[in-house]
Design an enzyme around this catalytic site. Structure first.
Site, PDB file in Angstrom:
ATOM      1  N   THR A  17       0.838  -1.239  -0.074  1.00 45.29           N
ATOM      2  CA  THR A  17      -0.151   0.140   0.084  1.00 45.29           C
ATOM      3  C   THR A  17       0.858   1.294   0.006  1.00 45.29           C
ATOM      4  O   THR A  17       0.079   2.435   0.073  1.00 45.29           O
ATOM      5  CB  THR A  17      -0.900   0.023   1.328  1.00 45.29           C
ATOM      6  OG1 THR A  17      -0.102  -0.194   2.446  1.00 45.29           O
ATOM      7  CG2 THR A  17      -2.094  -1.067   1.124  1.00 45.29           C
ATOM      8  N   GLU A  20       5.914   2.872  -3.741  1.00 47.04           N
ATOM      9  CA  GLU A  20       6.531   1.868  -4.435  1.00 47.04           C
ATOM     10  C   GLU A  20       5.805   0.551  -4.620  1.00 47.04           C
ATOM     11  O   GLU A  20       5.834   0.024  -5.709  1.00 47.04           O
ATOM     12  CB  GLU A  20       8.063   1.780  -3.874  1.00 47.04           C
ATOM     13  CG  GLU A  20       8.982   3.043  -4.125  1.00 47.04           C
ATOM     14  CD  GLU A  20       9.313   3.436  -5.431  1.00 47.04           C
ATOM     15  OE1 GLU A  20       9.535   2.503  -6.435  1.00 47.04           O
ATOM     16  OE2 GLU A  20       8.799   4.411  -5.874  1.00 47.04           O
ATOM     17  N   GLU A 118      16.497  -1.271  -0.417  1.00 47.48           N
ATOM     18  CA  GLU A 118      17.943  -0.742  -0.469  1.00 47.48           C
ATOM     19  C   GLU A 118      18.332   0.022   0.705  1.00 47.48           C
ATOM     20  O   GLU A 118      17.336   0.505   1.404  1.00 47.48           O
ATOM     21  CB  GLU A 118      18.090   0.194  -1.528  1.00 47.48           C
ATOM     22  CG  GLU A 118      19.591   0.908  -1.911  1.00 47.48           C
ATOM     23  CD  GLU A 118      19.753   1.477  -2.906  1.00 47.48           C
ATOM     24  OE1 GLU A 118      20.916   1.930  -3.244  1.00 47.48           O
ATOM     25  OE2 GLU A 118      18.703   1.812  -3.692  1.00 47.48           O
ATOM     26  N   GLU A 228      30.735  -7.975 -10.649  1.00 43.87           N
ATOM     27  CA  GLU A 228      31.017  -6.550 -10.499  1.00 43.87           C
ATOM     28  C   GLU A 228      32.097  -6.655  -9.342  1.00 43.87           C
ATOM     29  O   GLU A 228      32.482  -7.608  -8.576  1.00 43.87           O
ATOM     30  CB  GLU A 228      30.008  -5.576 -10.156  1.00 43.87           C
ATOM     31  CG  GLU A 228      29.367  -5.844  -8.591  1.00 43.87           C
ATOM     32  CD  GLU A 228      28.232  -4.960  -8.433  1.00 43.87           C
ATOM     33  OE1 GLU A 228      27.612  -4.449  -9.357  1.00 43.87           O
ATOM     34  OE2 GLU A 228      27.926  -5.118  -7.284  1.00 43.87           O
ATOM     35  N   HIS A 266      27.028  -0.285  -5.589  1.00 41.61           N
ATOM     36  CA  HIS A 266      26.449  -1.107  -4.592  1.00 41.61           C
ATOM     37  C   HIS A 266      27.312  -0.734  -3.511  1.00 41.61           C
ATOM     38  O   HIS A 266      28.500  -0.641  -3.512  1.00 41.61           O
ATOM     39  CB  HIS A 266      26.441  -2.608  -5.283  1.00 41.61           C
ATOM     40  CG  HIS A 266      25.228  -2.718  -6.180  1.00 41.61           C
ATOM     41  ND1 HIS A 266      25.507  -3.650  -7.278  1.00 41.61           N
ATOM     42  CD2 HIS A 266      24.221  -2.256  -6.337  1.00 41.61           C
ATOM     43  CE1 HIS A 266      24.396  -3.622  -7.922  1.00 41.61           C
ATOM     44  NE2 HIS A 266      23.481  -2.949  -7.649  1.00 41.61           N
TER      45      HIS A 266
END
Length: 311
Positions: A17, A20, A118, A228, A266
């Site tokens: 809700t 995002e 994140e 990476e 990151h």
């Protein structure tokens, strides 16, 4: 087939809700995901209505129509599982509350938790990963785009329209953006599944986990591994490939020009001394027969070349 996520998966959205959560729930529904509920203790008992773009023309013939979806909101993950049989949750909960949300899902017996959030503190991630592992819940993430099995289901924020076609490629990536780019460049071939595992120092599902699953998946013919700078995950993946993977693997490592000691993107993407460099990772993969592209586009060409040989 696919790995971890199929058309049979029933998905809850923790944080549905919020802004995002609403946006990406609508996108997941449009991709065909069977979203059976949201979770918010303060809004339990309500129903959220979504207008999802349909594949047919609108009534006026001017553009795509929409299909209504009504998604119930439950007070807890356990309530959602008991009411719907859900086996997957996607977590859009802010960082201070993410650990509690994941532990709630694990305690409820969820099989797969996809943690999009994140900025979760490392000590929180360590705690809920260890807790989930003890109780048999797979965690993908945190700080990840989730995973998609095109034509079946999409759990997370991967744009489904960049590669809507099911196919023969399995993709595992630390990087969300590079996940999207490789999916777009190889869209005509299609993917069995694409998994964005996240680039934090601690993640629940690793390159090796995905390599093992793709190796066992009869519909995956070739695997793309995107890594990476930072850590040694790619070197460990190379050792695993040497001993356990028979399918061809094509790789790409981001960060050849990254300066030492500077975090790039990151939280886990940082080179310290000679450890974690892109060159070291490239050499480790090439030593076990993995061809590594110098750019994403070259990586896509290597995949196409190898598929041409296989067929």
């Amino acid at each position: 087939m696919a790995i971890f996520l199929t058309k049979e998966s029933k998905v809850l959205v923790q944080g549905m809700t919020g802004g995002e959560g609403m946006k990406h729930t609508r996108r997941m529904l449009a991709a065909g995901t069977d979203i059976v509920g949201g979770v918010n203790p303060r809004k339990a008992g309500r129903t959220v209505d979504f207008e999802v773009p349909a594949d047919v023309e609108g009534a006026d013939g001017t553009g795509p129509g929409t299909t209504p979806h009504s998604v119930p909101v439950f007070g807890s993950v356990r309530e959602g599982i008991e009411a719907t049989g859900a086996d997957v949750t996607v977590v859009f909960v802010p960082p201070p509350f993410a650990k509690a949300a994941v532990i709630e899902a694990v305690d409820a017996g969820i099989e797969l938790a996809v943690v999009i959030t994140e900025g979760i503190p490392v000590h929180d991630a360590v705690a809920f990963h260890a807790y989930a592992k003890q109780r048999g819940t797979r965690i993908i993430g945190p700080n990840c785009p989730g995973l998609i099995s095109p034509g079946q289901s999409n759990a997370g924020i991967i744009p489904a329209d960049i590669a809507a076609k099911p196919g023969r490629i399995g993709l595992v990536s630390k990087s969300g953006t590079l996940t999207y780019q490789l999916m777009y460049e190889l869209r005509e071939i299609g993917f069995s599944s694409a998994v964005g595992i996240g680039g934090d120092p601690v993640v629940g599902t690793t390159h090796i986990d995905c390599l093992a699953a793709f190796e066992a998946d009869p519909d995956t013919e070739i695997i793309v591994l995107i890594g990476e700078i930072g850590g040694d995950a790619e070197e460990r993946a190379a050792a695993y490939i040497a001993d356990h993977v028979t399918k061809p693997v094509i790789g790409y490592i981001a960060g050849f020009t990254a300066p030492e000691g500077k975090t790039m993107g990151h939280a886990g993407a940082i080179v310290s001394g000679s450890a974690g460099t892109a060159e070291a990772k490239k050499k480790a993969l090439e030593a076990v027969g993995v061809r590594v592209g110098s750019t994403p586009s070259e990586t896509a060409r290597l995949v196409l070349d190898r598929l041409a040989v296989l067929h």
